[in-house]
Write a protein that holds these residues in place. Structure first.
Motif, PDB file in Angstrom:
ATOM      1  N   VAL A 102       0.855  -1.184   0.000  1.00  0.00           N
ATOM      2  CA  VAL A 102       0.000   0.000   0.000  1.00  0.00           C
ATOM      3  C   VAL A 102       0.892   1.236   0.000  1.00  0.00           C
ATOM      4  O   VAL A 102       1.864   1.298   0.760  1.00  0.00           O
ATOM      5  CB  VAL A 102      -0.880   0.006   1.265  1.00  0.00           C
ATOM      6  CG1 VAL A 102      -1.688   1.290   1.368  1.00  0.00           C
ATOM      7  CG2 VAL A 102      -1.787  -1.212   1.283  1.00  0.00           C
TER       8      VAL A 102
ATOM      9  N   LYS B 246     -11.306   2.095  -4.878  1.00  0.00           N
ATOM     10  CA  LYS B 246     -12.609   2.381  -4.267  1.00  0.00           C
ATOM     11  C   LYS B 246     -13.714   1.597  -4.996  1.00  0.00           C
ATOM     12  O   LYS B 246     -14.593   0.989  -4.371  1.00  0.00           O
ATOM     13  CB  LYS B 246     -12.900   3.889  -4.299  1.00  0.00           C
ATOM     14  CG  LYS B 246     -14.273   4.190  -3.742  1.00  0.00           C
ATOM     15  CD  LYS B 246     -14.597   5.635  -3.583  1.00  0.00           C
ATOM     16  CE  LYS B 246     -15.968   5.865  -2.957  1.00  0.00           C
ATOM     17  NZ  LYS B 246     -17.046   4.981  -3.377  1.00  0.00           N
TER      18      LYS B 246
ATOM     19  N   ARG C 195     -13.536  -1.902  -3.887  1.00  0.00           N
ATOM     20  CA  ARG C 195     -14.056  -2.094  -2.513  1.00  0.00           C
ATOM     21  C   ARG C 195     -15.578  -2.084  -2.541  1.00  0.00           C
ATOM     22  O   ARG C 195     -16.230  -2.895  -1.875  1.00  0.00           O
ATOM     23  CB  ARG C 195     -13.533  -0.995  -1.584  1.00  0.00           C
ATOM     24  CG  ARG C 195     -12.071  -1.176  -1.223  1.00  0.00           C
ATOM     25  CD  ARG C 195     -11.579  -0.102  -0.253  1.00  0.00           C
ATOM     26  NE  ARG C 195     -10.125  -0.132  -0.207  1.00  0.00           N
ATOM     27  CZ  ARG C 195      -9.319   0.832  -0.655  1.00  0.00           C
ATOM     28  NH1 ARG C 195      -9.816   1.959  -1.142  1.00  0.00           N
ATOM     29  NH2 ARG C 195      -8.013   0.697  -0.598  1.00  0.00           N
TER      30      ARG C 195
ATOM     31  N   PRO D  62     -16.587  -4.966   1.841  1.00  0.00           N
ATOM     32  CA  PRO D  62     -15.537  -4.487   2.745  1.00  0.00           C
ATOM     33  C   PRO D  62     -14.555  -5.596   3.130  1.00  0.00           C
ATOM     34  O   PRO D  62     -14.898  -6.774   3.125  1.00  0.00           O
ATOM     35  CB  PRO D  62     -16.329  -4.012   3.977  1.00  0.00           C
ATOM     36  CG  PRO D  62     -17.672  -4.644   3.865  1.00  0.00           C
ATOM     37  CD  PRO D  62     -17.919  -4.976   2.424  1.00  0.00           C
TER      38      PRO D  62
ATOM     39  N   ASP E 262      -6.424  -0.963   2.847  1.00  0.00           N
ATOM     40  CA  ASP E 262      -6.664   0.483   2.766  1.00  0.00           C
ATOM     41  C   ASP E 262      -5.577   1.125   1.912  1.00  0.00           C
ATOM     42  O   ASP E 262      -4.643   0.461   1.477  1.00  0.00           O
ATOM     43  CB  ASP E 262      -6.614   1.096   4.170  1.00  0.00           C
ATOM     44  CG  ASP E 262      -7.776   0.597   5.007  1.00  0.00           C
ATOM     45  OD1 ASP E 262      -8.800   0.215   4.415  1.00  0.00           O
ATOM     46  OD2 ASP E 262      -7.632   0.575   6.252  1.00  0.00           O
ATOM     47  N   GLY E 263      -5.677   2.437   1.754  1.00  0.00           N
ATOM     48  CA  GLY E 263      -4.609   3.157   1.050  1.00  0.00           C
ATOM     49  C   GLY E 263      -5.070   3.685  -0.285  1.00  0.00           C
ATOM     50  O   GLY E 263      -6.090   3.261  -0.821  1.00  0.00           O
ATOM     51  N   GLN E 264      -4.297   4.626  -0.791  1.00  0.00           N
ATOM     52  CA  GLN E 264      -4.655   5.355  -2.012  1.00  0.00           C
ATOM     53  C   GLN E 264      -4.054   4.745  -3.269  1.00  0.00           C
ATOM     54  O   GLN E 264      -4.433   5.095  -4.378  1.00  0.00           O
ATOM     55  CB  GLN E 264      -4.157   6.804  -1.893  1.00  0.00           C
ATOM     56  CG  GLN E 264      -4.827   7.601  -0.798  1.00  0.00           C
ATOM     57  CD  GLN E 264      -6.305   7.795  -1.104  1.00  0.00           C
ATOM     58  OE1 GLN E 264      -6.663   8.281  -2.159  1.00  0.00           O
ATOM     59  NE2 GLN E 264      -7.173   7.386  -0.174  1.00  0.00           N
TER      60      GLN E 264
ATOM     61  N   HIS F 157      -1.696   1.065  -4.830  1.00  0.00           N
ATOM     62  CA  HIS F 157      -1.429  -0.314  -4.493  1.00  0.00           C
ATOM     63  C   HIS F 157      -0.475  -0.907  -5.521  1.00  0.00           C
ATOM     64  O   HIS F 157      -0.621  -0.644  -6.712  1.00  0.00           O
ATOM     65  CB  HIS F 157      -2.797  -1.018  -4.575  1.00  0.00           C
ATOM     66  CG  HIS F 157      -2.845  -2.312  -3.879  1.00  0.00           C
ATOM     67  ND1 HIS F 157      -3.728  -3.301  -4.210  1.00  0.00           N
ATOM     68  CD2 HIS F 157      -2.119  -2.785  -2.864  1.00  0.00           C
ATOM     69  CE1 HIS F 157      -3.544  -4.333  -3.423  1.00  0.00           C
ATOM     70  NE2 HIS F 157      -2.577  -4.048  -2.601  1.00  0.00           N
TER      71      HIS F 157
END
Ligand SMILES: Cc1cc2nc3c(=O)[nH]c(=O)nc-3n(C[C@H](O)[C@H](O)[C@H](O)COP(=O)(O)OP(=O)(O)OC[C@H]3O[C@@H](n4cnc5c(N)ncnc54)[C@H](O)[C@@H]3O)c2cc1C
Length: 464
Positions: free
Chosen positions: A225, A258, A261, A266, A271-273, A275
């Motif tokens: 991430v 996003k 996800r 979930p 997480d993270g912006q 990858h």
């Protein structure tokens, strides 16, 4: 133009059950995963090369368009029969004719689904590396005609590196057999090469002899991430310049994460912006050591978190998620203009920055993910609709900006999906006048009546 009585004429030379002209069959063979649609007059579903040869000989003499079709999951409208005529579905020629561990080859029909070949090879501890994300749906014939790629092509190469021999029915109806079971062959011109990536415009592949290699005994993956997308792109260069050649090196941006996800639920993705997925394969001890080294390297390159998948099953679970990214973007309800552009690797970070600029300029979200190690990033311009002429004009403008920039960088307008209808506007600029003339000469030599997949990226006189 309509071709009256075509079905009747074809039933006089082919088994009647191979010729379909009912509305649902014609509708089902008019499109792919891009958004052009044009129903053929007739669908032909042959079961042998001889039937394909009889069909093409007839269409050649009567100048009837023939558009080959594999599984119809292309992304550029390649199998759309724009000028009507025949949609030639190879779906029923899907046999594994031979799989020889001793020779390291598989001889297969063009309609075979890619994942089925991989599964059959694996039973013999053999590996067919080309791995398009659509592998559970797409056909070997379609992969050959588009020279398909996928994540593992970073280390193993694309489809063309695995095609040893072909049986191709030429536009005239003659059957060409070229290449074969030998892993090296320099007898005359390489006649396999022109057909690989020819998008159904030079001949119809009716059988392929494919190279299989030993299945690597171990795999492992690092899933890293990053706080920002450019940092992840920069890490790709760091890994490759540190002496590592991963089997795959895949990047994903915040919009795609996003969407995934939302689509997958979930807890399925970290997480993270941004990858990065890094896969290595080989002997077990070497793989275990290399993935540890890569994990440290990823932290040094700015990763905020790294998960390790230590074996083949854990890797496959991550790949299953990765293959859902295209479907996740589609599930946003926006129309995805998926452009599989390639840049020289030194331009990777520039491409990522340019995608942000394009997003700001166009007002459309731009989602980026893909085969970062190859410089092949899927830049997806996400538009609300392509039915509204005003939105379409804005989208066309954004695409123009993208492709002109890619060409200016010495990049390629398509790395794996092909030109088809979707990118034909930019094809002359991408290849230049001399290359265009050579493309035309090749087409003229192999298909002088322009019956094979007419109206696609080579401007030519359509059949009359
Ligand atoms: C979700 C998704 C993910 C994808 N991911 C990837 C990816 O990672 N990498 C990638 O490369 N592509 C990818 N694609 C694009 C697509 O799957 C590939 O282009 C695939 O090779 C198309 O195969 P097909 O059998 O569906 O061919 P079709 O769409 O039926 O045809 C594609 C072209 O091949 C020609 N053709 C088909 N069969 C023959 C034949 N036997 N002889 C001559 N010409 C023929 C057609 O005329 C057409 O021009 C993806 C598509 C989707 C929907």
């Amino acid at each position: 133009m309509p071709h009256p009585n075509l079905a009747e004429a074809l039933r006089s030379i082919l088994p009647a059950q191979t010729v379909l002209d009912d509305g649902p069959a014609r509708l089902a063979h008019g499109g792919d995963r891009w958004f052009a649609h044009s129903s053929p007059d007739v669908v032909v579903v042959p079961t042998s090369a001889d039937q394909v040869a009889a069909l093409l000989a007839h269409c050649h003499s009567h100048r009837i368009p023939v558009t080959p079709r594999g599984a119809g999951v292309g992304y550029v409208g390649g199998c759309v029969p724009e000028l009507g005529g025949v949609s030639l579905s190879l779906a029923k020629m899907d046999r594994i004719v031979d799989l020889s561990p001793a020779d390291g080859v598989a001889v297969v029909g063009p309609g075979l689904i890619t994942a089925a070949l991989q599964a059959a090879a694996l039973q013999h501890n053999l590996f067919y590396p080309p791995d398009p994300a659509s592998l559970k749906e797409c056909s070997i014939g379609g992969n050959i005609a588009t020279n398909a790629g996928g994540p593992r092509c970073l280390k193993y190469g694309v489809t063309k590196h695995y095609v040893l021999g072909l049986e191709v029915v030429l536009a005239s109806g003659q059957i060409l057999r070229t290449g074969g079971r030998c892993h090296k062959n320099k007898t005359g011109f390489d006649l396999v090469a022109p057909f690989v990536g020819s998008e159904g415009m030079l001949g119809v592949v009716t059988e392929a002899t494919l190279r299989l290699i030993p299945e690597p005994p171990a795999r492992a993956m690092a899933s890293a991430v990053f706080p920002q997308f450019p940092a992840a792109a920069q890490a790709v260069q760091t890994i490759l310049s540190s002496g590592h050649l991963p089997s795959a090196l895949e990047i994903t941006d915040a919009f795609t994460l996003k969407a995934a996800r939302d689509f997958l639920g979930p807890g399925r993705l970290p997480d993270g912006q941004a990858h990065l997925l890094v896969e290595v394969d080989g002997r077990p001890a070497a793989v275990a050591a290399e993935i540890e080294e890569l994990s440290s390297l990823l932290f040094r390159a700015g990763a905020s978190h790294v998960d390790l998948a230590p074996d083949a099953d854990a890797c496959e679970a991550l790949w299953q998620l990765r293959r859902e990214f295209s479907y996740s973007l589609r599930a946003t309800g926006l129309v995805k203009l998926n452009e599989d552009v390639v840049v020289p690797r030194s331009k990777l970070v520039d491409l990522v920055d340019f995608a942000s600029l394009l997003q700001a300029e166009s007002g459309f979200p731009v989602a980026c993910f893909g085969h970062a190690g190859d410089g092949n990033i899927h830049v997806n311009i996400m538009v609300p609709t392509m039915d509204d002429p005003a939105v379409r004009a804005r989208a066309d403008l954004a695409l123009d900006r993208l492709f002109h920039q890619i060409i200016a960088w010495g990049g390629a307008i398509t790395g794996e999906h092909g030109v088809g209808i979707a990118k034909r506007r930019w094809f002359p600029e991408a290849v230049g006048p001399t290359s265009l003339a050579v493309h035309r000469a090749l087409k003229e030599a192999l298909d002088p009546n322009h019956i094979l997949n007419p109206g696609k990226f080579l401007p030519s006189t359509p059949p009359t």
